[in-house]
Every structure is written in C-alpha cells, then in structure tokens.
Design an enzyme around this catalytic site. Structure first.
Site, mmCIF file in Angstrom:
data_model
loop_
_atom_site.group_PDB
_atom_site.id
_atom_site.type_symbol
_atom_site.label_atom_id
_atom_site.label_comp_id
_atom_site.label_asym_id
_atom_site.label_seq_id
_atom_site.Cartn_x
_atom_site.Cartn_y
_atom_site.Cartn_z
ATOM 1 N N SER A 145 0.871 -1.182 0.000
ATOM 2 C CA SER A 145 0.000 0.000 0.000
ATOM 3 C C SER A 145 0.904 1.226 0.000
ATOM 4 O O SER A 145 2.078 1.124 0.394
ATOM 5 C CB SER A 145 -0.846 0.004 1.276
ATOM 6 O OG SER A 145 -1.461 1.258 1.486
ATOM 7 N N TYR A 158 -1.542 -1.363 10.569
ATOM 8 C CA TYR A 158 -1.665 -1.585 9.119
ATOM 9 C C TYR A 158 -0.421 -1.099 8.385
ATOM 10 O O TYR A 158 0.149 -1.823 7.562
ATOM 11 C CB TYR A 158 -2.918 -0.850 8.623
ATOM 12 C CG TYR A 158 -3.191 -0.976 7.132
ATOM 13 C CD1 TYR A 158 -3.818 -2.106 6.611
ATOM 14 C CD2 TYR A 158 -2.836 0.044 6.239
ATOM 15 C CE1 TYR A 158 -4.086 -2.217 5.248
ATOM 16 C CE2 TYR A 158 -3.093 -0.063 4.884
ATOM 17 C CZ TYR A 158 -3.726 -1.196 4.389
ATOM 18 O OH TYR A 158 -3.978 -1.299 3.038
HETATM 19 N N1 LIG Z 1 -8.756 -0.301 -1.509
HETATM 20 C C1 LIG Z 1 -7.691 0.490 -1.363
HETATM 21 O O1 LIG Z 1 -7.794 1.722 -1.447
HETATM 22 C C2 LIG Z 1 -6.344 -0.103 -1.085
HETATM 23 C C3 LIG Z 1 -5.237 0.745 -1.052
HETATM 24 C C4 LIG Z 1 -3.979 0.211 -0.803
HETATM 25 C C5 LIG Z 1 -3.826 -1.147 -0.594
HETATM 26 N N2 LIG Z 1 -4.921 -1.944 -0.632
HETATM 27 C C6 LIG Z 1 -4.694 -3.370 -0.398
HETATM 28 O O2 LIG Z 1 -5.306 -4.126 -1.419
HETATM 29 C C7 LIG Z 1 -5.687 -5.406 -0.899
HETATM 30 C C8 LIG Z 1 -7.148 -5.676 -1.230
HETATM 31 O O3 LIG Z 1 -7.970 -4.710 -0.615
HETATM 32 P P1 LIG Z 1 -9.450 -4.377 -1.131
HETATM 33 O O4 LIG Z 1 -9.624 -2.924 -0.976
HETATM 34 O O5 LIG Z 1 -9.705 -5.033 -2.420
HETATM 35 O O6 LIG Z 1 -10.359 -5.032 0.026
HETATM 36 P P2 LIG Z 1 -11.170 -6.408 0.125
HETATM 37 O O7 LIG Z 1 -11.909 -6.360 1.409
HETATM 38 O O8 LIG Z 1 -11.926 -6.701 -1.116
HETATM 39 O O9 LIG Z 1 -10.006 -7.488 0.204
HETATM 40 C C9 LIG Z 1 -9.540 -8.087 1.354
HETATM 41 C C10 LIG Z 1 -9.878 -9.565 1.300
HETATM 42 O O10 LIG Z 1 -9.067 -10.228 2.264
HETATM 43 C C11 LIG Z 1 -9.864 -11.233 2.859
HETATM 44 N N3 LIG Z 1 -9.279 -11.611 4.139
HETATM 45 C C12 LIG Z 1 -9.261 -10.887 5.296
HETATM 46 N N4 LIG Z 1 -8.641 -11.587 6.257
HETATM 47 C C13 LIG Z 1 -8.243 -12.766 5.697
HETATM 48 C C14 LIG Z 1 -7.564 -13.910 6.188
HETATM 49 N N5 LIG Z 1 -7.181 -13.998 7.475
HETATM 50 N N6 LIG Z 1 -7.319 -14.946 5.342
HETATM 51 C C15 LIG Z 1 -7.725 -14.878 4.039
HETATM 52 N N7 LIG Z 1 -8.386 -13.821 3.526
HETATM 53 C C16 LIG Z 1 -8.658 -12.788 4.363
HETATM 54 C C17 LIG Z 1 -11.237 -10.602 2.991
HETATM 55 O O11 LIG Z 1 -12.251 -11.580 3.198
HETATM 56 C C18 LIG Z 1 -11.338 -9.886 1.641
HETATM 57 O O12 LIG Z 1 -11.893 -10.741 0.647
HETATM 58 C C19 LIG Z 1 -5.370 -5.359 0.597
HETATM 59 O O13 LIG Z 1 -4.092 -5.925 0.813
HETATM 60 C C20 LIG Z 1 -5.321 -3.878 0.890
HETATM 61 O O14 LIG Z 1 -4.523 -3.566 2.023
HETATM 62 C C21 LIG Z 1 -6.174 -1.483 -0.856
#
Ligand SMILES: NC(=O)c1ccc[n+]([C@@H]2O[C@H](COP(=O)([O-])OP(=O)(O)OC[C@H]3O[C@@H](n4cnc5c(N)ncnc54)[C@H](O)[C@@H]3O)[C@@H](O)[C@H]2O)c1
Length: 251
Positions: A145, A158
C-alpha cells in the site's frame, strides 16, 4: 493465447466482487491462468470462482485463513492436486479492521493485523515457493500500500504490516532469484473497492485531493500491474515496488 496461458495462480483475498483480488483473479483467468481463490469469506470466494467458470476459466475456492499454516498448507496441496503446480502467488489479503493510532491499539489488535497482513504473506510464500522451485519458475506479487511507504494517521498496525511486506518482498527476491523466482510488490493508493469510503464521506474527497490525477483508482488498474508482474514481459523485474497511486506519493 493468453499472456499467462496454462499457468496456475493463487490469489489470496479475492472473495469480494468489488475488490482488488477479484479483479486480479478475473483478469488472470482471461489470460489463460487456472486460479485458486483463497479467502475466509466462503460465499464471496465461491462467487468469484463461479464467475470465472461461467466465463470458461478454471477456478478453485479454498477456505483459507492465511494466518494459519494448516489452512495454507491445505490450500497449496489442493491447488497442486487440481492444477498440477503453482507459478504465481498474489498475496492480496489483508486485515483492514481495527485501524487506530498506536496508543489505542490493543495488543490483540496489533497481533491480528500483523498475523494476517504480514505473517499471512510469509506463510503463503513459504509454502508456495517449493512448488515454484519444482516448476522452475515463479512470480510472487505482494499487495502492499502507499501506507507501506508513507505514514497514514491512525493506521499504526496496518502501516507497519504494509511496510514489512516491502522488506519481505526484497528478502524473497534475494533468496530465491537464482531459482528463477521473482518477488515484487504493488503499492496501491486509493482504490474504490467494497471497503472504500463512499462519495458522501469527507474521506472520499480527501483521497481525491491527495492524488495528482484527481480521482480514485479502479481495482482493474491494480490488476493490470499485477498481470505485468506475473508474466514474461517483466522477466527482469524483481525486488521492486510499483506504486499505483494516481500520484499520491509524488509530493
Ligand atoms: N482499496 C484500497 O484503497 C487499497 C489501497 C492500498 C492497498 N490496498 C490493499 O489491497 C488489498 C485488497 O484490498 P481491497 O480494498 O480489495 O479489500 P477487500 O476487502 O476486497 O479485500 C480483502 C480480502 O481479504 C480477505 N481476508 C481478510 N482476512 C483474511 C484472512 N485472514 N485470510 C484470508 N483472507 C482474508 C477478505 O475476506 C477480503 O476478501 C489489501 O491488501 C489492501 O490492504 C487497498
């Protein structure tokens, strides 16, 4: 012929239809890859695999808590049993609850955040790499991130985990490069997913202002970066962090 024809990929955290992991799973499948979706969300994970199968792709759902090595080992075993090997691992799942400043973060919240977001990426890599060595090729893509590069107010655990992922990426790149395994990270900025603030939330406006493009990113824009890192076009790229943030960290 797809760019990832006849490859096998594991994508963690690909259960949410609006999420980054699901966008990666769908894109990789369109490019010819068999995909294992590993997530704790069974209904969402099955939905992702159904979408892939309806489009003619090959997909498997494995209920996996990535912080639990038993689950991770079983997910690797099931993937190899179904698809014959593993070439690509996308460590995308993260724990995004309990975001607080350090003083308000309990020890349990800290432990859970690090156990999922950082240890989970380590465990998946640890158990997948032997299969990549067997295959003679591998690409690990760790979703960090911009919070792994700069600080976010109120996100102590985080940001610590996401910064750790960048160092894990470099360690994996160094230790397994001679076995033709590459490890890279992606640092997304504000991407509009199921967990993101909605347009009526002041945080949404703040996120728009923080980017130089003046908009939020789409999950597909991260997925195309992951596709580049997964396939041969990036064959000399390892240990890198690609920032996909609309310019959040430019200034
Ligand atoms: N959305 C943003 O703005 C953003 C920005 C920077 C980084 N990210 C990163 O991108 C990735 C995806 O995020 P997103 O926004 O698509 O959210 P999201 O909620 O769709 O994705 C997270 C997924 O992880 C799963 N998860 C949580 N705990 C778990 C575990 N213990 N074992 C297996 N699966 C588990 C959840 O069920 C979910 O499906 C993450 O790593 C997040 O930190 C997102």
């Amino acid at each position: 012929m797809g760019r990832l024809q006849d490859r096998v990929a594991i994508i963690t955290g690909a259960a949410s239809a609006a999420g980054i992991g699901c966008a990666i799973a769908l894109l990789f499948s369109e490019e010819g890859t068999a995909v294992t979706v590993a997530d704790i969300d069974d209904a969402g994970g099955r939905h992702t695999t159904e979408m892939i199968r309806k489009r003619g792709g090959r997909a498997l759902f494995c209920h996996t808590d990535i912080s639990d090595s038993k689950d991770v080992k079983e997910m690797v075993r099931a993937t190899v049993a179904s698809f014959g090997g593993i070439h690509v691992l996308v460590n995308n799942a993260a724990h995004m609850k309990d975001t607080k400043p350090a003083l308000e973060t309990t020890e349990e919240e800290w432990n859970r955040s690090l156990a999922v977001t950082l240890k989970g990426a380590f465990l998946c890599s640890k158990h997948v790499i032997p299969e990549m060595i067997r295959a003679g090729v591998g690409s690990i893509i760790n979703i960090s991130s911009v919070g792994g590069l700069v600080g976010f107010e109120g996100y102590a655990a985080y940001c610590s985990a996401k910064g750790g992922i960048l160092q894990l990426t470099k360690s994996l790149a160094i230790d397994y490069g001679r076995q033709n395994i590459r490890a890279n990270a992606i640092c997304p900025g504000p991407i509009q997913t199921g967990i993101s603030p909605r347009p009526d939330d002041p945080l949404y406006q703040y996120q728009l202002e923080m980017t130089v493009l003046g908009r939020k990113g789409k999950p597909q824009e991260v997925a195309y970066t992951a596709l580049f890192l997964a396939c041969e076009e990036s064959s000399f790229v390892t240990g890198a962090s690609l920032v996909v943030d609309g310019g959040w960290t430019v200034r």
